[in-house]
Design an enzyme around this catalytic site. Sequence first.
Site, PDB file in Angstrom:
ATOM      1  N   SER A  40      30.686  16.443  71.640  1.00 17.03           N
ATOM      2  CA  SER A  40      29.949  15.446  72.422  1.00 17.03           C
ATOM      3  C   SER A  40      30.398  15.354  73.870  1.00 17.03           C
ATOM      4  O   SER A  40      29.647  14.880  74.724  1.00 17.03           O
ATOM      5  CB  SER A  40      30.091  14.065  71.764  1.00 17.03           C
ATOM      6  OG  SER A  40      31.451  13.716  71.587  1.00 17.03           O
ATOM      7  N   ASP A 319      32.025   4.533  76.500  1.00 15.19           N
ATOM      8  CA  ASP A 319      31.895   3.881  75.192  1.00 15.19           C
ATOM      9  C   ASP A 319      33.234   3.978  74.472  1.00 15.19           C
ATOM     10  O   ASP A 319      34.275   4.120  75.109  1.00 15.19           O
ATOM     11  CB  ASP A 319      30.740   4.497  74.382  1.00 15.19           C
ATOM     12  CG  ASP A 319      30.918   6.000  74.123  1.00 15.19           C
ATOM     13  OD1 ASP A 319      32.063   6.498  74.201  1.00 15.19           O
ATOM     14  OD2 ASP A 319      29.915   6.672  73.831  1.00 15.19           O
ATOM     15  N   HIS A 322      33.967   8.218  74.679  1.00 12.11           N
ATOM     16  CA  HIS A 322      33.537   9.154  75.716  1.00 12.11           C
ATOM     17  C   HIS A 322      33.746   8.607  77.117  1.00 12.11           C
ATOM     18  O   HIS A 322      33.551   7.418  77.363  1.00 12.11           O
ATOM     19  CB  HIS A 322      32.055   9.505  75.499  1.00 12.11           C
ATOM     20  CG  HIS A 322      31.773  10.001  74.134  1.00 12.11           C
ATOM     21  ND1 HIS A 322      31.245   9.192  73.134  1.00 12.11           N
ATOM     22  CD2 HIS A 322      31.983  11.218  73.559  1.00 12.11           C
ATOM     23  CE1 HIS A 322      31.128   9.896  72.017  1.00 12.11           C
ATOM     24  NE2 HIS A 322      31.575  11.131  72.258  1.00 12.11           N
TER      25      HIS A 322
END
Length: 355
Positions: A40, A319, A322
Amino acid sequence: MAYKLLKSLEVVAISVLFVILQNWANAKPQVPCYFIFGDSLSDNGNNNNLNTLAKVNYSPYGIDFPKGPTGRFSNGKNMQDYIAEYLGFTRSMPPFAESKGESILNGVNYASGAAGIRDETGKDLGDRIPLDKQIQNHKIIILRLSRLMRNNIETRLLLNRCIYSIQIGSNDYINNYFKPEFYDTSRRFTQMQYATLLVHQLSNQLKTLYNNGARKFAVYGLSLIGCAPFAISEYGTNGSFCVDKLNNAAALFNERLMLLIHQLNNDLPYAKFTYLTPSPNSTTFVTNGTCCTIGGGGGELCLKNSKPCSNRGRFLFWDGFHPTEAWNEKVAERAYSSESSLEANPFNIHKLAKL
C-alpha cells in the site's frame, strides 16, 4: 551605447534561458522505464476493483492529489510518484490494472495494498496481489512490450536499463505474523527464523526478475512499523514510545535484507542492487497522531468522507499506518539523493540510474 549593450546582454540572457528551459522540457528521463512492486505504500490504484478492505478510492484520500481519490493510500502523492518525478518522468507509472497501449513503455506500477512476500499475507482483508502474482503480471507486460517493440532483443535491452523498485514486507508482519488469530506463522517460526524465511523467498523473487531482464534494483527495508498509530493502539507499548516487538522484528528482517543486497551484487553478473531506508531522521513532523479519523478498512484506514486535519504538511501519519504526502516526499528525496550509507547502500537512486 551603454543602453544598447545592456539591451543586447538582456536579449542574450533571455535566449540562453529559453534554450535551458527548452532543453529541460525536452529532457529524457534518466532511465527509460520504472517498474514498481510493493504494497500500500506504493499502490496507486491496483486494488480499486478488488473485493478487499484494503482499498482507498474514496474521500478524504487524495484530497491533495490533482485527480482526487485514485487508490493511493495518502492525502496526495505517494513515495513512488515523487521518485518518478526525480527520475525525469512527466507522469506517474500507470497501475497494472489500468495499463494499456504505449503507456507501458515508461513502466508500470504493480503494487497492491495488503500484499506481502508470502502469498497468504493479507488474506484476512480480502483480495490482494502478492509479490509472486505481481511478478507474473510483469511477465505479461514484458510480452506486451515485445509486441509493441516487435523485437525481443530490444525489449531485453530496454529492461536491462530500467529501474525496478521493490518495497514490500511490512504486511508479512502486521497482516500475518502478528495476527495469530488468522495465521500460524508465529507458532511455526521464531522471529529470527521468520525473517530468514522471508528474505530467502524475496531473494528468489528478485532473481526471477533478474532472469527476466531486470538489472537495476532499488530495494527498501521496512520502516519502524511499531511506531504507526494503529500499531500502538492495537498492541500497546508497555511504557515504550513504540511497539518494540514490531520494530525488533523489522530490524531482524532489515539486517538480513541488507546482507542479501550485497550478496546479490556479488553473485549476479551486471546486476546493481541498492538497499534504501524508508525512515529518514526528522524532528519537524508530528509523529504521535493521525491526520484523518481512522476506523475504515481493517480499522486503520480513514473513515469515508471524514474531515482530515488542515495542517497535513506537518503530520507524518495520514491514517493509522500510511504516511502523508509531505513525508512521502521526504522519503523519496532521501532515497534519490542521500549520500549517507545508512539511508542508501551502496548508492542512491540517482547514482543507480547512471550505472
